[in-house]
Design a protein around this motif. Structure first.
Motif, PDB file in Angstrom:
ATOM      1  N   GLN A 103      -5.715  -7.301   7.103  1.00  9.33           N
ATOM      2  CA  GLN A 103      -6.416  -8.578   7.212  1.00  9.33           C
ATOM      3  C   GLN A 103      -7.052  -9.017   5.902  1.00  9.33           C
ATOM      4  O   GLN A 103      -6.919 -10.172   5.508  1.00  9.33           O
ATOM      5  CB  GLN A 103      -7.494  -8.506   8.294  1.00  9.33           C
ATOM      6  CG  GLN A 103      -6.946  -8.335   9.688  1.00  9.33           C
ATOM      7  CD  GLN A 103      -8.050  -8.103  10.717  1.00  9.33           C
ATOM      8  OE1 GLN A 103      -9.232  -8.295  10.449  1.00  9.33           O
ATOM      9  NE2 GLN A 103      -7.659  -7.677  11.903  1.00  9.33           N
ATOM     10  N   VAL A 104      -7.740  -8.122   5.233  1.00  7.11           N
ATOM     11  CA  VAL A 104      -8.486  -8.495   4.030  1.00  7.11           C
ATOM     12  C   VAL A 104      -7.576  -8.535   2.799  1.00  7.11           C
ATOM     13  O   VAL A 104      -7.653  -9.458   1.991  1.00  7.11           O
ATOM     14  CB  VAL A 104      -9.675  -7.534   3.795  1.00  7.11           C
ATOM     15  CG1 VAL A 104     -10.437  -7.899   2.531  1.00  7.11           C
ATOM     16  CG2 VAL A 104     -10.609  -7.549   5.001  1.00  7.11           C
ATOM     17  N   LEU A 105      -6.700  -7.535   2.663  1.00  6.66           N
ATOM     18  CA  LEU A 105      -5.877  -7.448   1.450  1.00  6.66           C
ATOM     19  C   LEU A 105      -4.434  -7.909   1.643  1.00  6.66           C
ATOM     20  O   LEU A 105      -3.680  -7.964   0.681  1.00  6.66           O
ATOM     21  CB  LEU A 105      -5.897  -6.010   0.905  1.00  6.66           C
ATOM     22  CG  LEU A 105      -7.282  -5.487   0.524  1.00  6.66           C
ATOM     23  CD1 LEU A 105      -7.167  -4.079  -0.052  1.00  6.66           C
ATOM     24  CD2 LEU A 105      -7.983  -6.414  -0.447  1.00  6.66           C
ATOM     25  N   GLY A 106      -4.036  -8.229   2.862  1.00 12.87           N
ATOM     26  CA  GLY A 106      -2.691  -8.761   3.093  1.00 12.87           C
ATOM     27  C   GLY A 106      -1.579  -7.717   3.079  1.00 12.87           C
ATOM     28  O   GLY A 106      -0.409  -8.047   2.880  1.00 12.87           O
ATOM     29  N   ALA A 107      -1.915  -6.453   3.334  1.00 15.55           N
ATOM     30  CA  ALA A 107      -0.905  -5.388   3.352  1.00 15.55           C
ATOM     31  C   ALA A 107      -0.020  -5.508   4.588  1.00 15.55           C
ATOM     32  O   ALA A 107      -0.386  -6.135   5.583  1.00 15.55           O
ATOM     33  CB  ALA A 107      -1.590  -4.019   3.343  1.00 15.55           C
ATOM     34  N   LYS A 108       1.132  -4.877   4.498  1.00 17.95           N
ATOM     35  CA  LYS A 108       2.053  -4.778   5.632  1.00 17.95           C
ATOM     36  C   LYS A 108       2.222  -3.305   5.992  1.00 17.95           C
ATOM     37  O   LYS A 108       2.390  -2.468   5.109  1.00 17.95           O
ATOM     38  CB  LYS A 108       3.404  -5.379   5.282  1.00 17.95           C
ATOM     39  CG  LYS A 108       3.314  -6.868   5.016  1.00 17.95           C
ATOM     40  CD  LYS A 108       4.670  -7.496   4.902  1.00 17.95           C
ATOM     41  CE  LYS A 108       4.643  -8.985   4.639  1.00 17.95           C
ATOM     42  NZ  LYS A 108       3.429  -9.674   4.553  1.00 17.95           N
ATOM     43  N   VAL A 109       2.146  -2.991   7.278  1.00 23.46           N
ATOM     44  CA  VAL A 109       2.375  -1.619   7.735  1.00 23.46           C
ATOM     45  C   VAL A 109       3.880  -1.387   7.752  1.00 23.46           C
ATOM     46  O   VAL A 109       4.631  -2.144   8.366  1.00 23.46           O
ATOM     47  CB  VAL A 109       1.778  -1.379   9.131  1.00 23.46           C
ATOM     48  CG1 VAL A 109       2.139   0.009   9.647  1.00 23.46           C
ATOM     49  CG2 VAL A 109       0.264  -1.561   9.103  1.00 23.46           C
ATOM     50  N   VAL A 110       4.338  -0.342   7.064  1.00 20.62           N
ATOM     51  CA  VAL A 110       5.774  -0.042   7.013  1.00 20.62           C
ATOM     52  C   VAL A 110       6.134   1.226   7.782  1.00 20.62           C
ATOM     53  O   VAL A 110       7.304   1.466   8.075  1.00 20.62           O
ATOM     54  CB  VAL A 110       6.287   0.061   5.551  1.00 20.62           C
ATOM     55  CG1 VAL A 110       6.191  -1.298   4.869  1.00 20.62           C
ATOM     56  CG2 VAL A 110       5.539   1.109   4.755  1.00 20.62           C
ATOM     57  N   PHE A 111       5.132   2.033   8.119  1.00 22.33           N
ATOM     58  CA  PHE A 111       5.387   3.262   8.871  1.00 22.33           C
ATOM     59  C   PHE A 111       4.067   3.774   9.418  1.00 22.33           C
ATOM     60  O   PHE A 111       3.023   3.598   8.803  1.00 22.33           O
ATOM     61  CB  PHE A 111       6.011   4.333   7.955  1.00 22.33           C
ATOM     62  CG  PHE A 111       6.298   5.634   8.640  1.00 22.33           C
ATOM     63  CD1 PHE A 111       7.409   5.779   9.456  1.00 22.33           C
ATOM     64  CD2 PHE A 111       5.443   6.715   8.486  1.00 22.33           C
ATOM     65  CE1 PHE A 111       7.673   6.976  10.099  1.00 22.33           C
ATOM     66  CE2 PHE A 111       5.697   7.921   9.124  1.00 22.33           C
ATOM     67  CZ  PHE A 111       6.819   8.048   9.930  1.00 22.33           C
ATOM     68  N   ARG A 138      -0.203  16.137  13.672  1.00 17.34           N
ATOM     69  CA  ARG A 138      -0.884  17.069  12.783  1.00 17.34           C
ATOM     70  C   ARG A 138      -1.519  16.367  11.585  1.00 17.34           C
ATOM     71  O   ARG A 138      -2.605  16.718  11.141  1.00 17.34           O
ATOM     72  CB  ARG A 138       0.127  18.119  12.298  1.00 17.34           C
ATOM     73  CG  ARG A 138      -0.517  19.260  11.576  1.00 17.34           C
ATOM     74  CD  ARG A 138       0.498  20.367  11.293  1.00 17.34           C
ATOM     75  NE  ARG A 138       0.334  20.796   9.921  1.00 17.34           N
ATOM     76  CZ  ARG A 138       1.138  20.502   8.924  1.00 17.34           C
ATOM     77  NH1 ARG A 138       2.220  19.806   9.123  1.00 17.34           N
ATOM     78  NH2 ARG A 138       0.880  20.919   7.706  1.00 17.34           N
ATOM     79  N   MET A 139      -0.853  15.371  11.027  1.00 19.98           N
ATOM     80  CA  MET A 139      -1.367  14.638   9.861  1.00 19.98           C
ATOM     81  C   MET A 139      -1.181  13.143  10.086  1.00 19.98           C
ATOM     82  O   MET A 139      -0.288  12.526   9.525  1.00 19.98           O
ATOM     83  CB  MET A 139      -0.629  15.072   8.594  1.00 19.98           C
ATOM     84  CG  MET A 139      -0.907  16.505   8.195  1.00 19.98           C
ATOM     85  SD  MET A 139      -0.056  16.975   6.683  1.00 19.98           S
ATOM     86  CE  MET A 139      -0.834  15.931   5.479  1.00 19.98           C
ATOM     87  N   PRO A 140      -2.014  12.533  10.918  1.00 16.30           N
ATOM     88  CA  PRO A 140      -1.830  11.107  11.204  1.00 16.30           C
ATOM     89  C   PRO A 140      -2.061  10.239   9.961  1.00 16.30           C
ATOM     90  O   PRO A 140      -3.016  10.457   9.225  1.00 16.30           O
ATOM     91  CB  PRO A 140      -2.868  10.811  12.284  1.00 16.30           C
ATOM     92  CG  PRO A 140      -3.748  11.993  12.383  1.00 16.30           C
ATOM     93  CD  PRO A 140      -3.129  13.117  11.633  1.00 16.30           C
ATOM     94  N   PHE A 141      -1.135   9.292   9.748  1.00 17.71           N
ATOM     95  CA  PHE A 141      -1.297   8.359   8.638  1.00 17.71           C
ATOM     96  C   PHE A 141      -0.542   7.078   8.909  1.00 17.71           C
ATOM     97  O   PHE A 141       0.326   7.013   9.780  1.00 17.71           O
ATOM     98  CB  PHE A 141      -0.873   8.988   7.304  1.00 17.71           C
ATOM     99  CG  PHE A 141       0.612   9.097   7.084  1.00 17.71           C
ATOM    100  CD1 PHE A 141       1.303   8.105   6.384  1.00 17.71           C
ATOM    101  CD2 PHE A 141       1.317  10.190   7.543  1.00 17.71           C
ATOM    102  CE1 PHE A 141       2.668   8.212   6.165  1.00 17.71           C
ATOM    103  CE2 PHE A 141       2.678  10.308   7.327  1.00 17.71           C
ATOM    104  CZ  PHE A 141       3.361   9.321   6.635  1.00 17.71           C
ATOM    105  N   ILE A 142      -0.892   6.062   8.138  1.00 17.42           N
ATOM    106  CA  ILE A 142      -0.233   4.766   8.154  1.00 17.42           C
ATOM    107  C   ILE A 142       0.231   4.496   6.732  1.00 17.42           C
ATOM    108  O   ILE A 142      -0.549   4.642   5.787  1.00 17.42           O
ATOM    109  CB  ILE A 142      -1.198   3.645   8.582  1.00 17.42           C
ATOM    110  CG1 ILE A 142      -1.759   3.896   9.966  1.00 17.42           C
ATOM    111  CG2 ILE A 142      -0.528   2.283   8.507  1.00 17.42           C
ATOM    112  CD1 ILE A 142      -2.930   2.995  10.307  1.00 17.42           C
ATOM    113  N   ALA A 143       1.481   4.096   6.566  1.00 13.34           N
ATOM    114  CA  ALA A 143       1.985   3.699   5.251  1.00 13.34           C
ATOM    115  C   ALA A 143       1.961   2.181   5.173  1.00 13.34           C
ATOM    116  O   ALA A 143       2.449   1.499   6.075  1.00 13.34           O
ATOM    117  CB  ALA A 143       3.399   4.229   5.037  1.00 13.34           C
ATOM    118  N   ILE A 144       1.381   1.668   4.093  1.00 13.46           N
ATOM    119  CA  ILE A 144       1.307   0.216   3.889  1.00 13.46           C
ATOM    120  C   ILE A 144       1.919  -0.137   2.544  1.00 13.46           C
ATOM    121  O   ILE A 144       2.042   0.716   1.666  1.00 13.46           O
ATOM    122  CB  ILE A 144      -0.151  -0.290   3.939  1.00 13.46           C
ATOM    123  CG1 ILE A 144      -0.997   0.373   2.834  1.00 13.46           C
ATOM    124  CG2 ILE A 144      -0.760  -0.069   5.313  1.00 13.46           C
ATOM    125  CD1 ILE A 144      -2.353  -0.255   2.611  1.00 13.46           C
TER     126      ILE A 144
END
Length: 159
Positions: A37-45, A52-58
């Motif tokens: 919302q603030v920086l305009g990133a897109k979630v790609v994964f 075990r290692m939760p993450f979001i790739a943007i």
């Protein structure tokens, strides 16, 4: 020839660039809202939140991906300038981006110039305390040449 020179002569492989960066975040949902919302990133994964290692790739623009890992430690101290992650922006957009940060109630310092003439930067933190910068190498507006107070950038963002 020594052993290092032998290996260098035999191996012609080269590093082609940066694939991704990682940042620790306290809350994946909050981080996702902030970066999209603030920086305009897109979630790609995204991984499973219970894994075990939760993450979001943007991704932001044409940059390498940034993996936001759920990890409550590892952020720099509030008064520590580095490390920080700098995003490239156009000089003509810098003041509009500052207004966008302010509209989302994100404390921001700048424009400031620590680099060469024509350089202007905004400094702020994500909700987990990671230090971020918007950097324009073609900024023609007024800039402050003095250091800023890092502690004034601390806040609790609820998105």
């Amino acid at each position: 020839m020594n052993e290092v020179q032998d290996i260098q002569n035999q191996v012609q492989a080269t590093i082609t660039g940066i694939d991704h960066l990682t940042l620790p975040v306290h809350d994946l949902d909050l981080a996702e809202r902030f970066y999209t919302q603030v920086l305009g990133a897109k979630v790609v994964f995204r991984t499973e939140r219970t894994g075990r290692m939760p993450f979001i790739a943007i991704t932001i623009g044409n940059s390498p991906s940034i993996d936001l890992f759920l990890q409550p430690w590892g952020q720099p101290a509030i008064n520590q300038v580095n490390p920080h992650l700098a995003f490239a922006v156009r000089g003509e957009d810098l003041l509009d981006l500052k207004q966008r940060l302010i509209a989302y109630h994100v404390p921001v310092a700048g424009p400031i110039r620590f680099g060469t003439p024509g350089h202007g930067s905004l400094y702020f933190h994500d909700p987990s305390g990671n230090h971020l910068e918007l950097c324009a190498k073609d900024f023609v507006g007024e800039v402050n040449l003095e250091p800023y107070d890092m502690e004034k950038l601390s806040y609790q963002w609820q998105g």
